[in-house]
Design a protein around this motif. Structure first.
Motif, PDB file in Angstrom:
ATOM      1  N   TRP A 183      15.475 158.122 143.223  1.00 14.54           N
ATOM      2  CA  TRP A 183      15.774 156.823 143.845  1.00 14.54           C
ATOM      3  C   TRP A 183      16.219 155.804 142.787  1.00 14.54           C
ATOM      4  CZ3 TRP A 183      16.798 154.668 148.351  1.00 14.54           C
ATOM      5  CH2 TRP A 183      16.712 153.274 148.479  1.00 14.54           C
ATOM      6  N   ARG A 184      15.487 155.750 141.673  1.00 15.21           N
ATOM      7  CA  ARG A 184      15.847 154.809 140.596  1.00 15.21           C
ATOM      8  C   ARG A 184      17.258 155.085 140.087  1.00 15.21           C
ATOM      9  NH1 ARG A 184      11.327 151.977 138.061  1.00 15.21           N
ATOM     10  NH2 ARG A 184      12.765 151.415 136.389  1.00 15.21           N
ATOM     11  N   ALA A 185      17.586 156.370 139.901  1.00 17.23           N
ATOM     12  CA  ALA A 185      18.919 156.734 139.394  1.00 17.23           C
ATOM     13  C   ALA A 185      20.008 156.295 140.371  1.00 17.23           C
ATOM     14  CB  ALA A 185      18.996 158.241 139.166  1.00 17.23           C
ATOM     15  N   LEU A 186      19.781 156.502 141.665  1.00 16.43           N
ATOM     16  CA  LEU A 186      20.777 156.110 142.671  1.00 16.43           C
ATOM     17  C   LEU A 186      20.946 154.587 142.709  1.00 16.43           C
ATOM     18  CD1 LEU A 186      19.713 158.535 145.566  1.00 16.43           C
ATOM     19  CD2 LEU A 186      21.704 158.761 144.093  1.00 16.43           C
TER      20      LEU A 186
ATOM     21  N   VAL B 247      14.145 146.452 145.354  1.00 14.08           N
ATOM     22  CA  VAL B 247      14.844 147.681 145.731  1.00 14.08           C
ATOM     23  C   VAL B 247      14.487 148.846 144.804  1.00 14.08           C
ATOM     24  CG1 VAL B 247      17.107 148.744 146.146  1.00 14.08           C
ATOM     25  CG2 VAL B 247      16.756 146.318 146.679  1.00 14.08           C
ATOM     26  N   LEU B 248      14.508 148.582 143.492  1.00 14.91           N
ATOM     27  CA  LEU B 248      14.388 149.650 142.498  1.00 14.91           C
ATOM     28  C   LEU B 248      13.061 150.392 142.563  1.00 14.91           C
ATOM     29  CD1 LEU B 248      15.846 150.948 139.984  1.00 14.91           C
ATOM     30  CD2 LEU B 248      14.473 149.402 138.601  1.00 14.91           C
ATOM     31  N   VAL B 249      11.976 149.667 142.794  1.00 16.88           N
ATOM     32  CA  VAL B 249      10.653 150.283 142.644  1.00 16.88           C
ATOM     33  C   VAL B 249      10.023 150.714 143.974  1.00 16.88           C
ATOM     34  CG1 VAL B 249      10.154 149.127 140.468  1.00 16.88           C
ATOM     35  CG2 VAL B 249       9.519 148.010 142.625  1.00 16.88           C
ATOM     36  N   ASN B 250      10.792 150.650 145.046  1.00 17.80           N
ATOM     37  CA  ASN B 250      10.260 151.067 146.344  1.00 17.80           C
ATOM     38  C   ASN B 250      11.154 152.131 146.972  1.00 17.80           C
ATOM     39  OD1 ASN B 250       7.892 149.177 147.016  1.00 17.80           O
ATOM     40  ND2 ASN B 250       9.456 147.778 146.238  1.00 17.80           N
ATOM     41  N   PRO B 251      10.943 153.398 146.591  1.00 16.21           N
ATOM     42  CA  PRO B 251      11.811 154.470 147.103  1.00 16.21           C
ATOM     43  C   PRO B 251      11.734 154.574 148.632  1.00 16.21           C
ATOM     44  CG  PRO B 251      10.390 155.276 145.341  1.00 16.21           C
ATOM     45  CD  PRO B 251       9.889 153.927 145.711  1.00 16.21           C
ATOM     46  N   LEU B 252      12.876 154.882 149.224  1.00 22.07           N
ATOM     47  CA  LEU B 252      12.940 155.063 150.677  1.00 22.07           C
ATOM     48  C   LEU B 252      13.215 156.528 151.016  1.00 22.07           C
ATOM     49  CD1 LEU B 252      15.089 151.940 151.716  1.00 22.07           C
ATOM     50  CD2 LEU B 252      12.589 152.156 151.581  1.00 22.07           C
ATOM     51  N   PHE B 253      13.017 156.881 152.273  1.00 22.18           N
ATOM     52  CA  PHE B 253      13.358 158.201 152.845  1.00 22.18           C
ATOM     53  C   PHE B 253      12.592 159.350 152.196  1.00 22.18           C
ATOM     54  CE2 PHE B 253      17.195 155.474 152.677  1.00 22.18           C
ATOM     55  CZ  PHE B 253      17.248 155.132 154.014  1.00 22.18           C
TER      56      PHE B 253
END
Length: 404
Positions: free
Chosen positions: A299-302, A286-292
């Protein structure tokens, strides 16, 4: 006589002098600088106007004064501004968002064009001089008391007040004494301070399309959003601050801003999309694959704030942290505690109420021969060249009327 050496004052003085070469046009500026806002606008590039060539569309960009500007914009609109500068050798270009700048990308080009036009039209300019008071004369015209470098008493047939927006209400007392009603001045076009921002480390990260909502209020706006070291900025925030200027003032610039980082989704459509995505991409971390299309750092912060570990794959993601991530994507709360002026472009809403002004000539309905232009009126636009367009339009109409 024109009071104020800014955009509206210059445009009014030039319009008057060009329309009536026999008239003696005097422009009085209290500081030693002319066109200071023109020079700093748009980061020194000068956002002259907006590529919005229909009066009906143009008026929709003014939180205050829009309805009353329709007829003035039909007389002198954005197309007329483009033509005016083109006639004087200044070409404008349109950027993707509709903002128009000189092709030189230098505000000095615009300032110089105005200075040259004023000089050629025979406008006399007095710097470091203040109109301390002016008294309407029984036979018409005004007695004007000037102080400063060019201290003297003059008689003026007509007077154009283009002194700009005043942040403190006392600054309008001299107009109140003439009988004019003033809409209380409050700031517009500002950024939000978020001292306890969970995004402080992301200074400089921007998102091209976000939605900002003030919780509990009917205030929201969509557009580009910029994370700053003091909070949030960008067109979405600036435009929201303009539409909500009076309400945000009442709230003392405190409240909760809810940011939707992906405004094309709502709760239902986002859940459906993620359900499909998980089925097809379960092995992805999840962490290293930003979406949208969100920036990696955001993305990492969220993901980290949602409590999702560094190695968690989509197929292993429990419901609780996923719900938290959905909440942060759609409604991330930021505690707003104050505001910051955007660059040096201080804009106030408030000023002389428009019902007391003839919008065809910008002449006072209470004091014959007294005209107004620019931010001294209760007119203000959102960011994007709209405040300058109001200055050009009101200045032009006032100058034309004064020449007669």
């Amino acid at each position: 006589m024109v009071l104020g050496g800014g955009a509206a004052g210059f445009f009014g003085a030039i319009a008057c002098a060009e329309a009536n070469p026999a008239a003696r046009v005097l422009l009085v500026e209290k500081t030693g600088k002319l066109l200071s806002k023109v020079r700093v606008s748009g980061g020194g590039r000068c956002n002259v106007t907006h590529a919005c060539f229909s009066a009906a569309q143009l008026v929709q960009h003014y939180p205050r004064g829009g309805k009353k500007l329709k007829e003035p914009f039909q007389q002198f609109g954005a197309q007329d501004t483009v033509h005016w500068f083109a006639q004087r050798g200044v070409a404008l270009k349109t950027e993707a968002d509709g903002r128009m700048f000189p092709t030189t990308d230098s505000s000095e080009t615009i300032a110089q064009a105005l200075l040259d036009a004023a000089r050629q039209a025979g406008v006399h300019i007095l710097l470091n001089t203040t109109a301390e008071q002016f008294i309407p004369l029984p036979e018409g015209g005004f007695q004007v008391q000037l102080t400063g470098v060019h201290a003297q008493t003059l008689t003026a047939q007509r007077l154009l007040v283009a002194t700009g927006g005043v942040p403190k209400t006392e600054g309008y007392n001299w107009l109140r004494q003439l009988g004019h009603t003033i809409a209380e001045p409050v700031p517009s076009l500002f950024t939000f301070n978020v001292p306890e921002s969970p995004l402080k480390e992301l200074m400089g990260v921007s998102v091209p399309h976000a939605r900002v909502v003030i919780a509990g209020e009917k205030l929201d706006y969509e557009g580009p959003l910029l994370i700053t070291h003091w909070g949030v900025s960008g067109p979405a925030v600036l435009k929201l601050s303009a539409w909500g200027a009076r309400r945000l003032h009442e709230l003392s610039y405190t409240g909760t801003a809810l940011v939707n980082w992906i405004p094309t989704y709502n709760e239902e459509t986002l859940r459906q999309w993620l359900h499909t995505f998980r089925d097809e991409n379960g092995k992805k971390v999840v962490l290293v694959n930003p979406l949208f299309g969100l920036p990696q750092r955001l993305w990492r912060a969220l993901v980290e704030q949602a409590g999702i570990g560094a190695d968690v794959r989509w197929s292993e993601l429990p419901a609780k942290p996923q719900n938290r991530l959905i909440e942060l994507l759609l409604r991330m709360p930021l505690a707003v505690r104050g505001k910051t002026t955007f660059k040096e472009e201080f804009v106030t809403c408030g000023g002389v109420v428009l019902s007391e002004v003839n919008m065809k000539t910008m002449e006072s309905r209470l004091v014959p021969g007294l005209h107004f232009a620019g931010e001294v009126l209760d007119i203000d636009g959102i960011t994007g060249g709209f405040n300058f367009q109001a200055a050009w339009t009101t200045g032009y109409l006032a100058g034309q009327a004064m020449s007669r």
